[in-house]
Design an enzyme around this catalytic site. Structure first.
Site, PDB file in Angstrom:
ATOM      1  N   HIS A   6       0.843  -1.186   0.000  1.00  0.00           N
ATOM      2  CA  HIS A   6       0.000   0.000   0.000  1.00  0.00           C
ATOM      3  C   HIS A   6       0.882   1.241   0.000  1.00  0.00           C
ATOM      4  O   HIS A   6       1.711   1.429   0.894  1.00  0.00           O
ATOM      5  CB  HIS A   6      -0.906   0.025   1.227  1.00  0.00           C
TER       6      HIS A   6
ATOM      7  N   GLY B   8     -10.655   8.063   3.232  1.00  0.00           N
ATOM      8  CA  GLY B   8      -9.450   8.205   2.422  1.00  0.00           C
ATOM      9  C   GLY B   8      -8.340   7.322   2.949  1.00  0.00           C
ATOM     10  O   GLY B   8      -8.590   6.274   3.554  1.00  0.00           O
ATOM     11  N   GLU B   9      -7.112   7.724   2.699  1.00  0.00           N
ATOM     12  CA  GLU B   9      -5.911   6.989   3.127  1.00  0.00           C
ATOM     13  C   GLU B   9      -5.727   5.671   2.381  1.00  0.00           C
ATOM     14  O   GLU B   9      -4.724   4.995   2.543  1.00  0.00           O
ATOM     15  CB  GLU B   9      -5.937   6.700   4.636  1.00  0.00           C
ATOM     16  N   GLY B  10      -6.702   5.301   1.563  1.00  0.00           N
ATOM     17  CA  GLY B  10      -6.685   3.989   0.917  1.00  0.00           C
ATOM     18  C   GLY B  10      -7.422   2.935   1.706  1.00  0.00           C
ATOM     19  O   GLY B  10      -7.395   1.757   1.345  1.00  0.00           O
TER      20      GLY B  10
END
Length: 349
Positions: A57, A315-317
């Site tokens: 990631h 968000g942030e993935g």
């Protein structure tokens, strides 16, 4: 911008893949979306026995000049504060990476704070935030190229470690603003239909945000010689973290890796990447549909079917990583389920 050699996966084995899925000991089509996900991974990897090895990631952090216009309820210092929090393992993205076995790369590509002494953060800072696109381009050509190349180089690093599925996230206060403009200009959608609450604006805040963005777009169209050019739109309004994500997506597609796409900002990056290289979409799996205004319509522009609908907008993935177990189940299905012949079960369809 460098050239990418991105080609659609060879579809000649599509029938063979489908035959294997249809002959698993289950009613035809009974595992629904798992079956189409398995087929996509098989096509990407060009094999009947796909694997999801060493998932990584990439989380890019950067600040935006447009934040100075009050388009976000959160102040810009939250960007660097959250990056430090991530480095200390305390964010939502950290939890999900630990849960699902992702290696996390935290990348300062343009945070408006000196994070050089923070362990766990990779320093790739291009500048201390972008310029304010209300008054001119957010970045110049050289900065855009550097951001794209940074994202691509990090994918190379993941690939060298044996990774074949990658997810990408972002941390950047006010980055729903450039995402909304990208959606409007690249997707030919009226701007007012693209602007949402971001981190939590009220109705007055949304109206103010729309007014600022509409003014910026108007000035851009008056001044830009190439106002319809996708790369110019990316450069003029984008953030360093967003350009880094595009570079990562394009390089991952070039390397024939599966790409997990997160929420509104990352889907806007996927739209931008697809306007540069339409073939890159074949490598993308859209993790979820979020609550940010415009995300569902943005997915529709890409004809993308999200894996999850959980009302996420962090968000942030995080939404992409949350979808990973479903994709893992699809791969396990095609690899581990028995077929009718081996199980000595009458094929009943």
């Amino acid at each position: 911008m460098r050239e990418y050699d991105i080609r659609r996966p060879d579809g000649t084995m599509r029938a063979e893949i489908q035959a294997k899925i249809d002959n698993l000991n289950k009613p035809k089509g009974s595992l629904g979306r798992l079956e189409s996900l398995a087929a996509q991974i098989c096509l990407i990897q060009q094999t009947l026995t796909p694997r999801l090895n060493r998932p990584c990631h990439l989380l890019f952090g950067a600040d935006h000049g447009i934040e100075r216009e009050g388009v976000s309820v959160s102040p810009r210092e939250v960007t660097w504060q959250q990056m430090v929090n991530f480095a200390n393992g305390g964010g939502g993205v950290n939890m999900f990476c630990r849960q699902h076995g992702f290696k996390l790369f935290l990348v300062d590509i343009g945070v408006d704070h000196d994070l050089s002494g923070c362990d766990g953060i990779i320093c790739k800072k291009i500048a201390y935030g972008t310029n304010n696109f209300l008054y001119g381009p957010a970045m110049d050509d050289g900065q855009l190229e550097t951001a794209l190349d940074t994202g691509a180089a990090l994918v190379d690093e993941c690939r060298e470690e044996g990774c074949d599925i990658i997810s990408i996230g972002e941390m950047g206060i006010a980055n729903t603003s450039p995402s909304s403009i990208w959606m409007s200009l690249l997707g030919h959608v009226p701007l007012e239909e693209c602007v949402g609450a971001g981190a939590g604006l009220d109705n007055d805040g949304i109206r103010h945000k729309y007014g600022i963005l509409a003014e910026a777009v108007g000035r851009y169209k008056e001044s830009a010689e190439r106002h319809d050019d996708a790369l110019n739109i990316i450069r003029y309004f984008g953030g360093f973290e967003m350009a880094g994500a595009i570079g990562a997506m394009l390089r991952a597609a070039e390397l024939r890796m599966a790409i997990l796409v997160d929420g509104f900002i990352m889907t806007a990056c996927a739209l931008a990447a697809s306007r540069l290289y339409p073939e890159s979409l074949d490598y993308m799996i859209f993790g979820h549909v979020g609550d940010e205004g415009g995300h569902r319509r943005l997915l529709g522009l890409l004809k993308a079917s999200p894996v999850l609908d959980l009302g996420l907008r962090l968000g942030e993935g995080t939404g992409a990583i949350c979808a990973f177990p479903i994709i893992d189940s699809a791969v396990r299905m095609i690899n581990e389920m028995n077929n009718f012949d081996n199980a000595h079960i009458t094929k009943y369809f």
